[in-house]
Motif scaffolding. Structure first.
Motif, PDB file in Angstrom:
ATOM      1  N   ASP A  59       0.819  -1.207   0.000  1.00 32.95           N
ATOM      2  CA  ASP A  59       0.000   0.000   0.000  1.00 32.95           C
ATOM      3  C   ASP A  59       0.862   1.271   0.000  1.00 32.95           C
ATOM      4  O   ASP A  59       0.499   2.277  -0.587  1.00 32.95           O
ATOM      5  CB  ASP A  59      -0.925  -0.031   1.226  1.00 32.95           C
ATOM      6  N   GLU A  60       2.003   1.214   0.633  1.00 32.84           N
ATOM      7  CA  GLU A  60       2.880   2.387   0.746  1.00 32.84           C
ATOM      8  C   GLU A  60       3.532   2.756  -0.591  1.00 32.84           C
ATOM      9  O   GLU A  60       3.956   3.887  -0.796  1.00 32.84           O
ATOM     10  CB  GLU A  60       4.007   2.123   1.759  1.00 32.84           C
ATOM     11  N   VAL A  61       3.636   1.793  -1.488  1.00 28.56           N
ATOM     12  CA  VAL A  61       4.305   2.005  -2.773  1.00 28.56           C
ATOM     13  C   VAL A  61       3.327   2.641  -3.746  1.00 28.56           C
ATOM     14  O   VAL A  61       2.258   2.096  -4.018  1.00 28.56           O
ATOM     15  CB  VAL A  61       4.853   0.674  -3.337  1.00 28.56           C
ATOM     16  N   THR A  62       3.699   3.814  -4.275  1.00 32.91           N
ATOM     17  CA  THR A  62       2.825   4.526  -5.207  1.00 32.91           C
ATOM     18  C   THR A  62       3.326   4.463  -6.644  1.00 32.91           C
ATOM     19  O   THR A  62       2.583   4.816  -7.556  1.00 32.91           O
ATOM     20  CB  THR A  62       2.651   5.991  -4.787  1.00 32.91           C
ATOM     21  N   GLU A  63       4.553   4.004  -6.844  1.00 30.52           N
ATOM     22  CA  GLU A  63       5.075   3.858  -8.201  1.00 30.52           C
ATOM     23  C   GLU A  63       6.265   2.913  -8.174  1.00 30.52           C
ATOM     24  O   GLU A  63       7.078   2.962  -7.256  1.00 30.52           O
ATOM     25  CB  GLU A  63       5.507   5.221  -8.755  1.00 30.52           C
ATOM     26  N   VAL A  64       6.342   2.050  -9.192  1.00 29.38           N
ATOM     27  CA  VAL A  64       7.467   1.124  -9.336  1.00 29.38           C
ATOM     28  C   VAL A  64       7.886   1.140 -10.790  1.00 29.38           C
ATOM     29  O   VAL A  64       7.060   0.974 -11.676  1.00 29.38           O
ATOM     30  CB  VAL A  64       7.086  -0.335  -8.961  1.00 29.38           C
TER      31      VAL A  64
END
Length: 152
Positions: free
Chosen positions: A96-101
């Motif tokens: 959830d904390e990741v907004t872009e990879v």
């Protein structure tokens, strides 16, 4: 990409206006790009059908959402096999904390944007989640000082 249709100035104007405000009514969009509503709607539908417009979404203010602490991580993994890469990518995308990879060429292997409440939340995220993933070799963190421009 060789079969991609060329976009004309009107198509680009439509894309520009929708990228600024995806909630524009067709009438307002048409007025801004110099078309009447019917041809404007046909162009938007065509851009959607051709995959140029892939969707519409709300932009979230991280501060208002309680996640003002933005960190960009450079991550290197030990790519011993395809399974490790796939497992890593699935796991990171699910956080959830990741907004872009982004998987990138060269070193590092990934650039990952993380939005959390504060430095302590980021430390927990990195320690409890990222370092536990398969193949993680190195993580370098860069806290964002100021957002200058975003295409979100």
């Amino acid at each position: 990409m060789g079969n991609a249709r060329k976009l004309d100035a009107t198509d680009r104007a439509i894309l520009f206006q929708l990228s600024k405000d995806g909630r524009l009514s067709n009438v307002e969009l048409a007025a801004r790009v110099g078309l009447t509503p019917a041809p404007c709607l046909r162009r938007v539908k065509r851009l959607e059908e051709e995959g140029v417009i892939t969707g519409y979404r709300a932009r979230i203010d991280p501060v208002a959402a309680g996640r003002p602490f933005c960190v960009v991580m450079s991550v290197e993994i030990t790519m011993t096999n395809r399974q490790t890469v796939e497992q890593f990518e699935r796991a990171v995308a699910a956080f959830d904390e990741v907004t872009e990879v982004r998987r990138v060429f060269g070193v590092p292997d990934y650039i990952i944007r993380v939005d959390v409440a504060d430095g302590n939340a980021y430390e927990r995220f990195q320690t409890e989640k990222m370092t536990q993933l398969p193949g993680v070799h190195r993580i370098v963190s860069h806290q964002t000082m100021k957002l200058i421009k975003s295409f979100e």
